[in-house]
Design a protein around this motif. Structure first.
Motif, PDB file in Angstrom:
ATOM      1  N   ILE A  36       0.874  -1.246  -0.141  1.00  0.00           N
ATOM      2  CA  ILE A  36      -0.056  -0.100  -0.101  1.00  0.00           C
ATOM      3  C   ILE A  36       0.749   1.268  -0.097  1.00  0.00           C
ATOM      4  O   ILE A  36       1.584   1.433   0.988  1.00  0.00           O
ATOM      5  N   PRO A  37       1.139   2.052  -1.187  1.00  0.00           N
ATOM      6  CA  PRO A  37       1.723   3.268  -1.010  1.00  0.00           C
ATOM      7  C   PRO A  37       1.348   4.081  -0.034  1.00  0.00           C
ATOM      8  O   PRO A  37       0.351   4.384   0.344  1.00  0.00           O
ATOM      9  N   GLU A  38       2.310   5.011   0.429  1.00  0.00           N
ATOM     10  CA  GLU A  38       2.044   5.967   1.644  1.00  0.00           C
ATOM     11  C   GLU A  38       1.052   6.795   1.290  1.00  0.00           C
ATOM     12  O   GLU A  38       0.291   7.303   1.991  1.00  0.00           O
ATOM     13  N   GLN A  39       0.681   7.364   0.200  1.00  0.00           N
ATOM     14  CA  GLN A  39      -0.301   8.307  -0.436  1.00  0.00           C
ATOM     15  C   GLN A  39      -1.556   7.625  -0.131  1.00  0.00           C
ATOM     16  O   GLN A  39      -2.719   8.491  -0.180  1.00  0.00           O
ATOM     17  N   GLU A  40      -1.868   6.348  -0.120  1.00  0.00           N
ATOM     18  CA  GLU A  40      -3.039   5.977  -0.013  1.00  0.00           C
ATOM     19  C   GLU A  40      -3.405   5.187   1.540  1.00  0.00           C
ATOM     20  O   GLU A  40      -4.326   4.939   1.695  1.00  0.00           O
ATOM     21  N   ARG A  41      -2.365   5.815   2.545  1.00  0.00           N
ATOM     22  CA  ARG A  41      -2.867   5.239   3.814  1.00  0.00           C
ATOM     23  C   ARG A  41      -3.487   6.640   4.573  1.00  0.00           C
ATOM     24  O   ARG A  41      -3.554   7.754   4.179  1.00  0.00           O
ATOM     25  N   PRO A 401       8.384  -2.854   0.269  1.00  0.00           N
ATOM     26  CA  PRO A 401       8.624  -2.954  -1.230  1.00  0.00           C
ATOM     27  C   PRO A 401       9.380  -4.242  -1.352  1.00  0.00           C
ATOM     28  O   PRO A 401       9.333  -5.153  -2.123  1.00  0.00           O
ATOM     29  N   ALA A 402      10.325  -4.392  -0.457  1.00  0.00           N
ATOM     30  CA  ALA A 402      11.043  -5.624  -0.437  1.00  0.00           C
ATOM     31  C   ALA A 402      10.334  -6.901   0.020  1.00  0.00           C
ATOM     32  O   ALA A 402      10.613  -8.148  -0.708  1.00  0.00           O
ATOM     33  N   PRO A 411      15.302 -10.230  -0.842  1.00  0.00           N
ATOM     34  CA  PRO A 411      15.864 -10.434   0.422  1.00  0.00           C
ATOM     35  C   PRO A 411      15.182 -11.337   1.103  1.00  0.00           C
ATOM     36  O   PRO A 411      15.408 -11.935   2.195  1.00  0.00           O
ATOM     37  N   CYS A 412      13.984 -11.931   0.737  1.00  0.00           N
ATOM     38  CA  CYS A 412      13.112 -13.020   1.501  1.00  0.00           C
ATOM     39  C   CYS A 412      13.207 -14.319   0.841  1.00  0.00           C
ATOM     40  O   CYS A 412      12.219 -15.275   1.044  1.00  0.00           O
ATOM     41  N   TRP A 413      14.365 -14.593  -0.175  1.00  0.00           N
ATOM     42  CA  TRP A 413      14.055 -15.987  -0.846  1.00  0.00           C
ATOM     43  C   TRP A 413      15.186 -16.698  -0.296  1.00  0.00           C
ATOM     44  O   TRP A 413      14.666 -17.839   0.120  1.00  0.00           O
ATOM     45  N   TYR A 414      16.045 -16.306   0.718  1.00  0.00           N
ATOM     46  CA  TYR A 414      16.674 -17.074   1.544  1.00  0.00           C
ATOM     47  C   TYR A 414      17.289 -18.275   0.942  1.00  0.00           C
ATOM     48  O   TYR A 414      17.907 -18.025  -0.162  1.00  0.00           O
ATOM     49  N   THR A 415      17.253 -19.341   1.168  1.00  0.00           N
ATOM     50  CA  THR A 415      17.760 -20.733   0.625  1.00  0.00           C
ATOM     51  C   THR A 415      16.596 -21.746  -0.189  1.00  0.00           C
ATOM     52  O   THR A 415      15.805 -22.208   0.337  1.00  0.00           O
ATOM     53  N   ALA A 416      16.842 -21.322  -1.554  1.00  0.00           N
ATOM     54  CA  ALA A 416      15.782 -21.953  -2.447  1.00  0.00           C
ATOM     55  C   ALA A 416      14.321 -21.583  -1.787  1.00  0.00           C
ATOM     56  O   ALA A 416      13.263 -22.248  -2.161  1.00  0.00           O
ATOM     57  N   ALA A 473      21.909 -18.530  15.234  1.00  0.00           N
ATOM     58  CA  ALA A 473      22.952 -19.580  14.836  1.00  0.00           C
ATOM     59  C   ALA A 473      23.139 -19.086  13.166  1.00  0.00           C
ATOM     60  O   ALA A 473      24.213 -19.569  12.709  1.00  0.00           O
ATOM     61  N   ALA A 474      22.291 -18.687  12.534  1.00  0.00           N
ATOM     62  CA  ALA A 474      22.381 -18.397  11.043  1.00  0.00           C
ATOM     63  C   ALA A 474      22.892 -16.969  10.746  1.00  0.00           C
ATOM     64  O   ALA A 474      22.936 -16.624   9.647  1.00  0.00           O
ATOM     65  N   GLY A 475      23.372 -16.338  11.996  1.00  0.00           N
ATOM     66  CA  GLY A 475      24.019 -14.868  11.855  1.00  0.00           C
ATOM     67  C   GLY A 475      22.938 -13.885  11.944  1.00  0.00           C
ATOM     68  O   GLY A 475      23.497 -12.631  11.763  1.00  0.00           O
ATOM     69  N   GLY A 476      22.087 -14.125  12.434  1.00  0.00           N
ATOM     70  CA  GLY A 476      21.012 -13.019  12.914  1.00  0.00           C
ATOM     71  C   GLY A 476      19.754 -12.698  11.758  1.00  0.00           C
ATOM     72  O   GLY A 476      19.823 -13.448  10.636  1.00  0.00           O
ATOM     73  N   LEU A 477      18.935 -11.789  11.976  1.00  0.00           N
ATOM     74  CA  LEU A 477      17.811 -11.559  11.193  1.00  0.00           C
ATOM     75  C   LEU A 477      18.537 -11.008   9.791  1.00  0.00           C
ATOM     76  O   LEU A 477      19.173  -9.870   9.730  1.00  0.00           O
ATOM     77  N   ARG A 478      17.876 -11.214   8.483  1.00  0.00           N
ATOM     78  CA  ARG A 478      18.354 -10.691   7.469  1.00  0.00           C
ATOM     79  C   ARG A 478      17.423  -9.253   7.170  1.00  0.00           C
ATOM     80  O   ARG A 478      16.396  -9.276   7.438  1.00  0.00           O
ATOM     81  N   ARG A 479      18.187  -8.375   6.947  1.00  0.00           N
ATOM     82  CA  ARG A 479      17.837  -6.949   6.809  1.00  0.00           C
ATOM     83  C   ARG A 479      16.917  -6.928   5.556  1.00  0.00           C
ATOM     84  O   ARG A 479      17.082  -7.577   4.346  1.00  0.00           O
ATOM     85  N   LEU A 480      15.653  -6.270   5.619  1.00  0.00           N
ATOM     86  CA  LEU A 480      14.768  -6.172   4.620  1.00  0.00           C
ATOM     87  C   LEU A 480      14.728  -4.582   3.919  1.00  0.00           C
ATOM     88  O   LEU A 480      15.228  -3.836   4.920  1.00  0.00           O
TER      89      LEU A 480
END
Length: 480
Positions: A36-41, A401-402, A411-416, A473-480
């Motif tokens: 949802i774009p900001e102008q529609e919030r 958007p990410a 950024p949300c693909w991770y492994t396969a 263990a996986a190195g922390g949260l992936r940044r979005l």
């Protein structure tokens, strides 16, 4: 490739008051799982109170409250269980917080937890399947009230009539779901006020006849009492835990909306009416036979009020189910099916109507309520815990958007396409919960504990802990 087809709309023009035309009550909502774009919030977090209040002044909460007394609890014990079980609305409120931050529904936000492909499985099971089951369960509740109205009108509630009634109620519900967010925000405040007036009359009738000194003939004690108390909390907690999709209704708020306000108004909107209506059900069970709630309650209510009460039950359940249908439509899109949101809502309704007719014409309604609510927490408890843990660990930093980027390089693909931390945490929590459950079947841990059902707390603790450990263990949260 995007997994949703937007409904036809005219860009982002406004209605003259600053609100996007696409979000107006008289138009089918154009957005599905897209950002949802900001102008529609627009809007304020306090509007969320009416959304959740309208959905929880309903027949199902009344039935579940009465069920606690039927399970052998005293009135004081039932009140304590009602409050404890509904504290899970705090988690529902927390899960709404990412909506404004991401401008996306829960069905998309959870891509950060499970990955693009992993989240499709999550939405197919925890999102779509559970939503359709609750849709069917609530539709059955509304239909039983409507059947009584039909009989009061002098008609016989034959099988054919029952089918027609179910279809009419489903059509009303799905109309709200199809029109979407704008219609929900417009209708739910007047619905809340109407239902409050109806249940105020119910409260007057119930409290006049309540036996506040009520004690069951054979009250459970010791370990048996704890088993019943835990089962009651699970039964009550199943309601708020079913709303892992609360961000769906907050995502149109500006990104500057206060997270505390979003959480607070969402939680209060669910907690207050659920506690009040559940307590009324428990009080009623001390005076009338709550194995047949409608007939029992009408015996202590004014004669003229009977049809009004039944209409209120139908209205409350329609309001509840419209939210469920709305989220189920988004879940179907998030599974990866390229279909307009409006059409996905109709597909959900078709599946739910089929289940409803089975529940009404073949199975026993009260047994169905108890079994479905108790068993779904095996999935819902861990799913809610993992989601809440991600929000806290990530400090609600989500990039809308990410999140809608479904490409292998996103950024949300991770492994396969799968984030193993989320997948393993949910699997571990569900497995432990299933071992501890005592409802349609008795898990080995529940059996060893003499039937004590620890599915809800065990699933929540294990899944949340696993997710935090595996993410670190996986190195922390992936940044979005």
């Amino acid at each position: 490739m995007a997994s949703t087809i937007p409904d036809p709309h005219q860009g982002t023009c406004t209605d003259g008051r600053g609100a996007p035309a696409t979000g107006r009550a008289g138009r089918v909502e154009a957005h599905g799982i897209d950002h949802i774009p900001e102008q529609e919030r627009h809007g304020h977090p306090r509007q969320l109170f009416a959304v959740w209040a309208a959905a929880n002044v309903n027949y199902l909460n009344l039935v579940v409250g009465g069920t606690l007394v039927l399970m052998g609890l005293t009135l004081a014990q039932a009140f304590a269980v009602i409050v404890a079980g509904n504290l899970f609305w705090i988690l529902t409120g927390l899960l709404a917080v990412p909506g404004p931050a991401a401008g996306a529904p829960s069905e998309v936000i959870t891509r950060a937890i499970y990955g693009i492909r992993g989240n499709r499985v999550n939405n197919a099971v925890v999102g779509w399947m559970i939503s359709v089951c609750y849709f069917a369960l609530n539709l059955a509740a509304a239909a039983t009230a409507a059947f009584s109205l039909v009989e009061k009108a002098g008609l016989s509630a034959s099988t054919g009539v029952k089918v027609v009634v179910v279809l009419v109620i489903a059509a009303l519900t799905l109309t709200i779901g199809v029109y979407g967010h704008g219609m929900i925000m417009k209708l739910y405040l007047p619905i809340t006020l109407t239902l409050t007036a109806v249940f105020a009359v119910v409260a007057f009738g119930v409290l006049r006849h309540t036996d506040f000194a009520y004690a069951p003939a054979t009250a459970p004690t010791g370990a048996e009492l704890w088993t019943v108390l835990l089962a009651g909390v699970t039964l009550m907690g199943a309601g708020p835990l079913s709303y892992t999709t609360s961000a769906d209704f907050a995502r149109y708020l500006p990104h500057t909306a206060s997270p505390r306000a979003v959480m607070g108004w969402t939680a209060l909107g669910g907690f207050v009416p659920s506690v009040v209506v559940g307590a009324l059900g428990a009080c009623a069970a001390t005076a009338v036979d709550m194995t047949d709630p409608q007939s029992g309650l009408q015996g202590i209510l004014p004669g003229w009020f009977g049809p009004v009460f039944l209409l209120g039950l139908v209205l409350g359940t329609v309001a509840l189910n419209a939210l469920t249908a709305y989220s189920a439509g988004l879940a179907l899109q998030a599974v990866g099916i390229r279909v307009r949101r409006s059409l996905s809502v109709l597909a959900d309704g078709t599946a739910a109507v089929s289940l409803t007719l089975y529940g009404l014409l073949v199975s026993d309604f009260l047994d169905t309520v108890s079994n479905v609510l108790s068993l779904t927490v095996v999935l819902l408890g861990p799913a809610t815990a993992v989601y809440a843990t991600d929000i806290l660990l990530r400090r609600n930093r989500y990039d809308g958007p990410a999140l809608v980027d479904e490409t292998p390089g996103g950024p949300c693909w991770y492994t396969a396409g799968v984030n193993m931390a989320g997948a393993l945490a949910l699997t571990g929590g569900v497995t432990v919960s299933a071992l501890c459950v005592d409802t349609l079947y008795t898990g080995p841990i529940a059996h060893a504990l003499g039937g004590t059902d620890l599915a809800l707390p065990a699933g929540i603790v294990v899944s949340s802990g696993l997710y935090a450990l595996l993410t670190r263990a996986a190195g922390g949260l992936r940044r979005l």
